[in-house]
Design a protein around this motif. Structure first.
Motif, PDB file in Angstrom:
ATOM      1  N   ASN A  36      34.956  95.484 112.756  1.00 15.84           N
ATOM      2  CA  ASN A  36      35.320  94.148 112.286  1.00 15.84           C
ATOM      3  C   ASN A  36      36.556  93.596 112.992  1.00 15.84           C
ATOM      4  O   ASN A  36      36.999  92.498 112.683  1.00 15.84           O
ATOM      5  N   GLY A  37      37.131  94.377 113.899  1.00 13.77           N
ATOM      6  CA  GLY A  37      38.259  93.902 114.696  1.00 13.77           C
ATOM      7  C   GLY A  37      39.603  93.961 114.000  1.00 13.77           C
ATOM      8  O   GLY A  37      40.564  93.354 114.465  1.00 13.77           O
ATOM      9  N   ASN A  48      44.557  98.685 101.285  1.00 13.14           N
ATOM     10  CA  ASN A  48      43.811  97.433 101.085  1.00 13.14           C
ATOM     11  C   ASN A  48      42.460  97.507 101.775  1.00 13.14           C
ATOM     12  O   ASN A  48      41.446  97.046 101.231  1.00 13.14           O
ATOM     13  N   ASP A  49      42.426  98.098 102.965  1.00  9.46           N
ATOM     14  CA  ASP A  49      41.164  98.261 103.687  1.00  9.46           C
ATOM     15  C   ASP A  49      40.225  99.203 102.929  1.00  9.46           C
ATOM     16  O   ASP A  49      39.027  98.932 102.801  1.00  9.46           O
ATOM     17  N   VAL A  50      40.768 100.298 102.410  1.00 14.15           N
ATOM     18  CA  VAL A  50      39.973 101.236 101.614  1.00 14.15           C
ATOM     19  C   VAL A  50      39.379 100.519 100.398  1.00 14.15           C
ATOM     20  O   VAL A  50      38.182 100.626 100.114  1.00 14.15           O
ATOM     21  N   ARG A  51      40.212  99.764  99.685  1.00 12.77           N
ATOM     22  CA  ARG A  51      39.738  99.033  98.502  1.00 12.77           C
ATOM     23  C   ARG A  51      38.658  98.018  98.884  1.00 12.77           C
ATOM     24  O   ARG A  51      37.686  97.832  98.141  1.00 12.77           O
ATOM     25  N   ASN A  52      38.834  97.379 100.032  1.00 11.47           N
ATOM     26  CA  ASN A  52      37.844  96.405 100.502  1.00 11.47           C
ATOM     27  C   ASN A  52      36.482  97.078 100.714  1.00 11.47           C
ATOM     28  O   ASN A  52      35.451  96.575 100.273  1.00 11.47           O
ATOM     29  N   TRP A  53      36.483  98.229 101.401  1.00 11.91           N
ATOM     30  CA  TRP A  53      35.225  98.952 101.642  1.00 11.91           C
ATOM     31  C   TRP A  53      34.601  99.417 100.334  1.00 11.91           C
ATOM     32  O   TRP A  53      33.384  99.322 100.134  1.00 11.91           O
ATOM     33  N   MET A  88      32.948  91.124 101.144  1.00  9.72           N
ATOM     34  CA  MET A  88      33.693  91.846 102.174  1.00  9.72           C
ATOM     35  C   MET A  88      34.720  90.888 102.764  1.00  9.72           C
ATOM     36  O   MET A  88      34.368  89.836 103.285  1.00  9.72           O
ATOM     37  N   GLU A  89      35.998  91.276 102.636  1.00  8.70           N
ATOM     38  CA  GLU A  89      37.052  90.463 103.212  1.00  8.70           C
ATOM     39  C   GLU A  89      37.157  90.762 104.701  1.00  8.70           C
ATOM     40  O   GLU A  89      37.210  91.917 105.111  1.00  8.70           O
ATOM     41  N   MET A  90      37.206  89.707 105.499  1.00 12.60           N
ATOM     42  CA  MET A  90      37.281  89.833 106.946  1.00 12.60           C
ATOM     43  C   MET A  90      38.734  89.693 107.401  1.00 12.60           C
ATOM     44  O   MET A  90      39.578  89.214 106.637  1.00 12.60           O
ATOM     45  N   GLY A  93      40.692  86.607 106.646  1.00 13.53           N
ATOM     46  CA  GLY A  93      40.848  86.227 105.246  1.00 13.53           C
ATOM     47  C   GLY A  93      39.589  85.652 104.612  1.00 13.53           C
ATOM     48  O   GLY A  93      39.523  85.510 103.393  1.00 13.53           O
ATOM     49  N   SER A  94      38.608  85.313 105.428  1.00 11.72           N
ATOM     50  CA  SER A  94      37.353  84.816 104.873  1.00 11.72           C
ATOM     51  C   SER A  94      36.627  85.955 104.170  1.00 11.72           C
ATOM     52  O   SER A  94      36.925  87.132 104.400  1.00 11.72           O
ATOM     53  N   LYS A  95      35.698  85.604 103.298  1.00  8.72           N
ATOM     54  CA  LYS A  95      34.965  86.617 102.546  1.00  8.72           C
ATOM     55  C   LYS A  95      33.472  86.404 102.722  1.00  8.72           C
ATOM     56  O   LYS A  95      32.978  85.282 102.614  1.00  8.72           O
ATOM     57  N   LEU A  96      32.788  87.507 103.002  1.00 12.13           N
ATOM     58  CA  LEU A  96      31.340  87.469 103.098  1.00 12.13           C
ATOM     59  C   LEU A  96      30.768  87.795 101.729  1.00 12.13           C
ATOM     60  O   LEU A  96      31.180  88.774 101.111  1.00 12.13           O
TER      61      LEU A  96
END
Length: 140
Positions: A36-37, A48-53, A88-90, A93-96
């Motif tokens: 995701n870059g 925060n990345d862990v929580r996002n996944w 999924m937060e990118m 900051g956008s969210k899918l």
């Protein structure tokens, strides 16, 4: 020794043991997700990345296919399966939105350890079946 730490990290990700995951990160951790870059610097950014996944794939199954260990670096061929149950937060900051679709990713993670903790790393992955990110990073 470090390969076991990767296995422990994967086990904690699957079970959602956030305290254990946080304790595995070095204070100066920097991890780059080439899927995701996004680069996450520091413990809080990585958590925060862990929580996002975990939010995106609440039924995540993450496993090591095999490890190659050299010095303080571990290269892991890994597989992640789950259902896209949350947004999924990118990096921008956008969210899918959640799709409810199943994903099956296989990839490689390279992690350097320092003081027995995850210090620097990169992960690369590609979906294996049914669900993928399109050029706009939407799960299709």
């Amino acid at each position: 020794m470090s390969a076991k730490l990767v296995d422990d990290f994967f086990t904690a990700m699957v079970s959602g043991d956030l305290d254990s995951i946080e304790s595995m990160f070095h204070d100066d951790v920097s991890m780059t997700d080439h899927g995701n870059g996004m680069t996450s610097d520091g413990v809080e950014a990585n958590m925060n990345d862990v929580r996002n996944w975990k939010n995106t794939f609440s039924d995540m199954n993450l496993s090591a296919v095999r490890h190659i260990e050299s010095g303080n670096t571990v290269v892991t061929e890994m597989r992640m399966q789950g259902t896209n149950t949350g947004e999924m937060e990118m990096p921008d900051g956008s969210k899918l939105p959640a799709t409810g679709k199943k994903v099956d990713f296989q990839g490689v993670q390279v992690v350097e350890f320092k003081d027995g903790k995850m210090y620097k790393g990169s992960q690369y992955y590609k979906d294996r079946k049914s669900t993928r990110l399109n050029s706009s990073h939407q799960i299709i």
